[in-house]
Design a protein around this motif. Structure first.
Motif, PDB file in Angstrom:
ATOM      1  N   ASN A  23       6.892 -20.568 -15.317  1.00 58.50           N
ATOM      2  CA  ASN A  23       7.276 -19.513 -14.371  1.00 58.50           C
ATOM      3  C   ASN A  23       8.170 -20.051 -13.263  1.00 58.50           C
ATOM      4  O   ASN A  23       9.076 -19.357 -12.781  1.00 58.50           O
ATOM      5  CB  ASN A  23       6.025 -18.871 -13.761  1.00 58.50           C
ATOM      6  CG  ASN A  23       5.214 -18.089 -14.786  1.00 58.50           C
ATOM      7  OD1 ASN A  23       5.779 -17.489 -15.698  1.00 58.50           O
ATOM      8  ND2 ASN A  23       3.898 -18.095 -14.642  1.00 58.50           N
ATOM      9  N   LEU A  43      13.485 -11.469 -11.814  1.00 62.15           N
ATOM     10  CA  LEU A  43      13.087 -12.412 -10.771  1.00 62.15           C
ATOM     11  C   LEU A  43      11.759 -11.995 -10.144  1.00 62.15           C
ATOM     12  O   LEU A  43      10.870 -12.829  -9.899  1.00 62.15           O
ATOM     13  CB  LEU A  43      14.177 -12.494  -9.701  1.00 62.15           C
ATOM     14  CG  LEU A  43      13.885 -13.384  -8.486  1.00 62.15           C
ATOM     15  CD1 LEU A  43      13.640 -14.826  -8.934  1.00 62.15           C
ATOM     16  CD2 LEU A  43      15.014 -13.309  -7.474  1.00 62.15           C
ATOM     17  N   TYR A  44      11.585 -10.669  -9.912  1.00 63.26           N
ATOM     18  CA  TYR A  44      10.336 -10.152  -9.337  1.00 63.26           C
ATOM     19  C   TYR A  44       9.146 -10.464 -10.254  1.00 63.26           C
ATOM     20  O   TYR A  44       8.102 -10.945  -9.806  1.00 63.26           O
ATOM     21  CB  TYR A  44      10.453  -8.646  -9.106  1.00 63.26           C
ATOM     22  CG  TYR A  44       9.133  -7.978  -8.800  1.00 63.26           C
ATOM     23  CD1 TYR A  44       8.567  -8.043  -7.531  1.00 63.26           C
ATOM     24  CD2 TYR A  44       8.439  -7.289  -9.801  1.00 63.26           C
ATOM     25  CE1 TYR A  44       7.353  -7.445  -7.263  1.00 63.26           C
ATOM     26  CE2 TYR A  44       7.231  -6.690  -9.543  1.00 63.26           C
ATOM     27  CZ  TYR A  44       6.680  -6.769  -8.269  1.00 63.26           C
ATOM     28  OH  TYR A  44       5.467  -6.177  -8.011  1.00 63.26           O
ATOM     29  N   GLN A  45       9.321 -10.209 -11.549  1.00 63.87           N
ATOM     30  CA  GLN A  45       8.240 -10.453 -12.508  1.00 63.87           C
ATOM     31  C   GLN A  45       7.892 -11.939 -12.600  1.00 63.87           C
ATOM     32  O   GLN A  45       6.723 -12.317 -12.616  1.00 63.87           O
ATOM     33  CB  GLN A  45       8.632  -9.927 -13.885  1.00 63.87           C
ATOM     34  CG  GLN A  45       8.650  -8.394 -13.979  1.00 63.87           C
ATOM     35  CD  GLN A  45       8.994  -7.929 -15.384  1.00 63.87           C
ATOM     36  OE1 GLN A  45       9.949  -8.439 -15.980  1.00 63.87           O
ATOM     37  NE2 GLN A  45       8.247  -6.965 -15.907  1.00 63.87           N
ATOM     38  N   ASN A  46       8.940 -12.760 -12.657  1.00 60.38           N
ATOM     39  CA  ASN A  46       8.698 -14.203 -12.751  1.00 60.38           C
ATOM     40  C   ASN A  46       8.048 -14.748 -11.485  1.00 60.38           C
ATOM     41  O   ASN A  46       7.166 -15.615 -11.535  1.00 60.38           O
ATOM     42  CB  ASN A  46      10.006 -14.952 -13.015  1.00 60.38           C
ATOM     43  CG  ASN A  46      10.567 -14.629 -14.394  1.00 60.38           C
ATOM     44  OD1 ASN A  46       9.832 -14.302 -15.320  1.00 60.38           O
ATOM     45  ND2 ASN A  46      11.890 -14.704 -14.531  1.00 60.38           N
ATOM     46  N   ASN A  47       8.500 -14.228 -10.348  1.00 58.07           N
ATOM     47  CA  ASN A  47       7.936 -14.659  -9.072  1.00 58.07           C
ATOM     48  C   ASN A  47       6.463 -14.238  -8.965  1.00 58.07           C
ATOM     49  O   ASN A  47       5.606 -14.990  -8.479  1.00 58.07           O
ATOM     50  CB  ASN A  47       8.743 -14.067  -7.921  1.00 58.07           C
ATOM     51  CG  ASN A  47       8.495 -14.807  -6.615  1.00 58.07           C
ATOM     52  OD1 ASN A  47       8.627 -16.027  -6.546  1.00 58.07           O
ATOM     53  ND2 ASN A  47       8.107 -14.061  -5.596  1.00 58.07           N
ATOM     54  N   ASN A  48       6.168 -13.008  -9.444  1.00 57.89           N
ATOM     55  CA  ASN A  48       4.796 -12.505  -9.434  1.00 57.89           C
ATOM     56  C   ASN A  48       3.910 -13.351 -10.350  1.00 57.89           C
ATOM     57  O   ASN A  48       2.770 -13.709 -10.006  1.00 57.89           O
ATOM     58  CB  ASN A  48       4.780 -11.048  -9.880  1.00 57.89           C
ATOM     59  CG  ASN A  48       3.418 -10.400  -9.683  1.00 57.89           C
ATOM     60  OD1 ASN A  48       2.800 -10.553  -8.636  1.00 57.89           O
ATOM     61  ND2 ASN A  48       2.957  -9.664 -10.681  1.00 57.89           N
ATOM     62  N   THR A  98      18.489  -8.477 -13.397  1.00 57.75           N
ATOM     63  CA  THR A  98      18.142  -9.849 -13.021  1.00 57.75           C
ATOM     64  C   THR A  98      17.134  -9.866 -11.871  1.00 57.75           C
ATOM     65  O   THR A  98      16.209 -10.686 -11.844  1.00 57.75           O
ATOM     66  CB  THR A  98      19.414 -10.617 -12.618  1.00 57.75           C
ATOM     67  OG1 THR A  98      20.385 -10.527 -13.664  1.00 57.75           O
ATOM     68  CG2 THR A  98      19.096 -12.080 -12.354  1.00 57.75           C
ATOM     69  N   GLN A  99      17.315  -8.921 -10.934  1.00 54.63           N
ATOM     70  CA  GLN A  99      16.400  -8.846  -9.794  1.00 54.63           C
ATOM     71  C   GLN A  99      14.977  -8.491 -10.264  1.00 54.63           C
ATOM     72  O   GLN A  99      13.987  -9.043  -9.777  1.00 54.63           O
ATOM     73  CB  GLN A  99      16.903  -7.809  -8.791  1.00 54.63           C
ATOM     74  CG  GLN A  99      16.084  -7.766  -7.507  1.00 54.63           C
ATOM     75  CD  GLN A  99      16.641  -6.754  -6.525  1.00 54.63           C
ATOM     76  OE1 GLN A  99      17.417  -5.878  -6.896  1.00 54.63           O
ATOM     77  NE2 GLN A  99      16.238  -6.863  -5.278  1.00 54.63           N
ATOM     78  N   HIS A 100      14.883  -7.555 -11.214  1.00 53.13           N
ATOM     79  CA  HIS A 100      13.560  -7.183 -11.743  1.00 53.13           C
ATOM     80  C   HIS A 100      12.912  -8.364 -12.472  1.00 53.13           C
ATOM     81  O   HIS A 100      11.704  -8.616 -12.330  1.00 53.13           O
ATOM     82  CB  HIS A 100      13.701  -5.997 -12.693  1.00 53.13           C
ATOM     83  CG  HIS A 100      12.391  -5.548 -13.283  1.00 53.13           C
ATOM     84  ND1 HIS A 100      11.366  -5.047 -12.524  1.00 53.13           N
ATOM     85  CD2 HIS A 100      11.936  -5.558 -14.575  1.00 53.13           C
ATOM     86  CE1 HIS A 100      10.333  -4.744 -13.290  1.00 53.13           C
ATOM     87  NE2 HIS A 100      10.661  -5.055 -14.555  1.00 53.13           N
ATOM     88  N   THR A 160      16.905 -16.695 -10.129  1.00 53.09           N
ATOM     89  CA  THR A 160      17.593 -16.739  -8.832  1.00 53.09           C
ATOM     90  C   THR A 160      19.057 -17.113  -9.013  1.00 53.09           C
ATOM     91  O   THR A 160      19.961 -16.510  -8.400  1.00 53.09           O
ATOM     92  CB  THR A 160      16.900 -17.761  -7.909  1.00 53.09           C
ATOM     93  OG1 THR A 160      15.537 -17.404  -7.753  1.00 53.09           O
ATOM     94  CG2 THR A 160      17.575 -17.808  -6.548  1.00 53.09           C
ATOM     95  N   VAL A 204      11.808 -18.586 -12.435  1.00 58.34           N
ATOM     96  CA  VAL A 204      12.179 -18.097 -11.104  1.00 58.34           C
ATOM     97  C   VAL A 204      13.488 -18.737 -10.652  1.00 58.34           C
ATOM     98  O   VAL A 204      14.396 -18.064 -10.134  1.00 58.34           O
ATOM     99  CB  VAL A 204      11.048 -18.379 -10.090  1.00 58.34           C
ATOM    100  CG1 VAL A 204      11.550 -18.195  -8.653  1.00 58.34           C
ATOM    101  CG2 VAL A 204       9.871 -17.456 -10.346  1.00 58.34           C
TER     102      VAL A 204
END
Length: 422
Positions: free
Chosen positions: A395, A16-21, A12-14, A403, A399
């Motif tokens: 996106n 979140l990172y991709q979506n945030n990016n 889930t964290q990965h 989260t 995100v």
């Protein structure tokens, strides 16, 4: 159930990172208005876009150069128009003075006005300038004239520069080292010899030395012979690329000797001949840079240049400084002389008009090329706001969702406590 590694939370964290990016990139596109902000966004697109931006900025300056050229030529044509008006008045005075009903006293009064008008022609010729550069009176003050060459050393340097350009271009023939056709080599050698000829300062000797290369009255001369041989060469056995290069070199050599517009006496080589003969009554040619490139890009080195030439004017070269209407015979001779001069000046004005018309078409073409290139660059580089807004909304939701799921994933290991508590 494992608690040392929360795989669900890591996944889930990965996400979140991709979506945030992705959301950050969407924000960047929307805030800058650019789809490509750095090379990693689209390497090929960035390269194409930057090349187009180079062309667009060059085209903008080329258009400005053409507009400046028109402004300068219009100033020259305006001065010539007033000179024509003055000469029309002088002709009226000459016609009046030719009538035998007048006495010498009346002719003297007519001649006073005639001479003052001649002085005004000289004044206009000397003061018609653009940006401090004289537009009409090159022969009297060539060092500050519009595009005119100030002295024979400058003309010789211009020939040396032409030789350098042509030599560089000749190195584009196929082969390693370049297999330059013998006819080209001969012509380049003759041009080099002319460009580096040792001048003695004796007009007669220098004229004879330069004539040996340029020829006399459009005939003879080693450089002319070499260029004529170029023009008659069969290049059908050469590769297509070499054929095009051969044609470009031949054209440029011919321009150096014969000019690309009449009269041929305005060519660099012939101006050099005139200068060493102490004859500076001819015009010097000057160049307007009306293209976005020089050594490469659209056309050859010289496809971006336009050469402008027209004769220099002053009362001496016009033949007016010695004319008067004090007698009937002098008046009738002056009428004939003014007829010739008015015709000559009208021809110069017509020639200037052709240059202005050509520049107008050049500006239209440059403007069309400029906004079409800008349109093409925009399609590559600019943000599509409809698409980017949709991507940003998507996106943003992802995100927020990721989260929320990360919070849920972090609570899952706590269920292990129920096993421990029994």
């Amino acid at each position: 159930m494992k608690i040392n590694h929360n795989i669900n939370a890591m996944i889930t964290q990965h996400a979140l990172y991709q979506n945030n990016n992705a959301m950050g990139k969407s924000l960047e596109k929307l805030s800058t208005g650019l789809k490509i902000n750095r090379a990693q966004d689209d390497a090929a697109g960035l390269a194409m876009s930057e090349q187009m931006r180079t062309q667009i900025r060059g085209l903008g300056k080329a258009k400005q150069n053409a507009q400046d050229g028109i402004a300068a030529l219009q100033i020259a044509e305006g001065g010539l128009a007033e000179i024509t008006n003055i000469m029309q008045r002088q002709r009226e005075l000459a016609v009046q003075a030719a009538n035998d009903t007048l006495t010498s006293t009346e002719r003297k009064y007519l001649d006073l006005e005639f001479q003052e008008l001649t002085k005004e022609i000289a004044r206009i010729a000397k003061t018609t300038d653009y940006n401090g550069k004289n537009m009409l009176n090159w022969s009297e003050d060539p060092n500050i004239s519009f595009g005119a060459t100030g002295n024979k050393a400058d003309l010789q340097k211009a020939l040396q520069d032409e030789h350098t350009k042509i030599s560089e271009l000749a190195n584009g023939f196929a082969g390693t080292p370049p297999t330059i056709p013998a006819e080209i080599n001969t012509a380049i050698t003759q041009l080099n010899n002319l460009a580096n000829i040792a001048l003695t300062g004796d007009p007669a000797a220098d004229k004879a030395a330069v004539e040996a290369f340029v020829g006399v009255d459009g005939a003879g001369g080693s450089l002319r012979t070499a260029i004529e041989a170029l023009k008659a060469t069969d290049t059908s056995t050469l590769p297509p690329k070499d054929q095009r290069l051969f044609a470009a070199l031949t054209e440029r050599m011919d321009i150096i000797l014969n000019n690309n517009a009449q009269p041929s006496s305005d060519s660099v080589a012939n101006l050099f001949l005139s200068m060493v003969s102490n004859d500076t009554s001819n015009a010097a040619s000057y160049t307007l840079h009306i293209g976005p490139n020089y050594s490469s890009g659209m056309g050859s080195k010289w496809a971006n240049e336009m050469t402008v030439t027209y004769i220099s004017l002053n009362p001496g070269s016009l033949g007016l400084s010695t004319k008067n209407v004090k007698t009937q015979n002098n008046a009738t001779e002056t009428i004939d002389q003014l007829d010739k001069i008015i015709k000559s000046v009208s021809g110069v004005r017509a020639k200037i008009g052709t240059f202005i018309n050509r520049l107008e078409y050049s500006i239209n073409n440059i403007a069309s090329l400029e906004f079409n290139t800008q349109d093409a660059e925009s399609r590559i580089r600019d943000t599509d706001f409809a698409q980017s807004t949709t991507d940003f909304t998507k996106n943003q939701i992802l995100v927020q969702s990721a989260t929320s799921m990360l919070a849920q994933a972090n609570t899952l290991p706590q269920t292990a406590l129920t096993l421990i508590n029994g």
